[in-house]
Design an enzyme around this catalytic site. Sequence first.
Site, mmCIF file in Angstrom:
data_model
loop_
_atom_site.group_PDB
_atom_site.id
_atom_site.type_symbol
_atom_site.label_atom_id
_atom_site.label_comp_id
_atom_site.label_asym_id
_atom_site.label_seq_id
_atom_site.Cartn_x
_atom_site.Cartn_y
_atom_site.Cartn_z
ATOM 1 N N HIS A 158 -1.677 -33.486 2.730
ATOM 2 C CA HIS A 158 -0.347 -32.606 2.529
ATOM 3 C C HIS A 158 -0.141 -34.703 1.913
ATOM 4 C CE1 HIS A 158 3.604 -32.315 2.680
ATOM 5 N NE2 HIS A 158 3.687 -30.532 2.636
ATOM 6 N N ASP A 169 10.674 -29.494 -10.031
ATOM 7 C CA ASP A 169 9.730 -29.092 -8.853
ATOM 8 C C ASP A 169 9.995 -27.827 -8.500
ATOM 9 O OD1 ASP A 169 8.390 -29.720 -6.956
ATOM 10 O OD2 ASP A 169 9.007 -31.807 -6.014
ATOM 11 N N ALA A 223 8.078 -24.697 -6.063
ATOM 12 C CA ALA A 223 7.221 -23.621 -5.235
ATOM 13 C C ALA A 223 5.924 -22.101 -5.931
ATOM 14 C CB ALA A 223 6.816 -23.645 -3.261
ATOM 15 N N LYS A 260 5.061 -13.042 -11.763
ATOM 16 C CA LYS A 260 5.086 -14.395 -12.038
ATOM 17 C C LYS A 260 5.495 -15.306 -10.833
ATOM 18 C CE LYS A 260 8.981 -12.620 -15.508
ATOM 19 N NZ LYS A 260 9.796 -12.909 -15.976
ATOM 20 N N GLY A 303 17.141 -31.506 -10.828
ATOM 21 C CA GLY A 303 16.793 -32.484 -10.425
ATOM 22 C C GLY A 303 18.032 -32.986 -10.601
#
Length: 337
Positions: A117, A175, A177, A225, A307
């Site tokens: 990780h 960024d 997930a 998607k 961001g």
Amino acid sequence: MSTLTEQQLTDITTTAFTRGGIPKHIAEHVTDVLVHANLRGVDSHGVLRVEHYLRRVAEGGLDAHAEPTFTKTSPSTGILDGNNGFGHYIAKEAMNQSIQIAKEQGIGAVAVKNSSHCGALSYFVQQAADAGMIGLAMTHTDKVVVPFGGTEPFFGTNPIAFGFPSAEEGSVILDFATSTVALGKILQAKEKGQSIPEGWGVDKDGNSTTDPHQVVSLTPFGGPKGYGLAMVVEIFSALLTGAAFGPHVSKMYGDYGQNRELGHFVLALDPSVFTHLETFTKRMDMMIRELRSIPAIEGNEGVFVPGEIETQTAKTRKQSGIPLPESVYEFLMENGR
């Protein structure tokens, strides 16, 4: 909730790692990535994970002393073998290699194998942006997300991140997930005793639940998607590197004595191979300012670029301190003071 300054959190986290048998230079790199996440308000990927990492080291599933080895495979590509060490340390070295290659070749791509990780991917694409490069980073994880239309998990949260430099307005960092939410958000909700929004996760029967303790699987964002993009991340991170994929990946929370053998993929691209860097970064500034100038809908604070909210959070926390749940604070104070 207790609060520590950035330096205090850095010091006690580094000490907790070194007392756990991690060499100081590796402990410092890992701590830097974790505190980066806490500063940006992404607490799910911050020092909350220290206890877990130390347990994995103690039980043999993570080699605290491992140093990555790099092999160049072409003028613009390479493979980095993490030798089952700390993913944060490994991914940082992978991006360093990509940046150095890109300075010579215009583009540098590095596939990583035998890692673990690696924390918030924003850190690694920020590395590229700080070097005047466009950065890309992605990684796979153990199965926890149901494929669109399915009832059992296959892929992990499989995050992907991009970083773009600008001249004056700060880097644009995206960024995310490929699941509706990162697993760390579920863990954070458990830690704080909070409920979660509908649609974040499903229980053992595949039904949506707002109780983080009942969540056994997550959902892909945007339905098909997110599911499709998760597969793309898996291909780059696992199939290119020879790593295990999908349901064959060992669990992060469990199998503590087993190496994760995760794969990552990072890339650095020098904008100057297409246009002058100054031209690119100034046009980035123009785009950012024009986006911000768009009138906000009623009740909304305004338009932000990817961001930007995290960057503002980091500025605030550098001044006022970083809040920590009591259990995390107590563990760090006990092990790192």
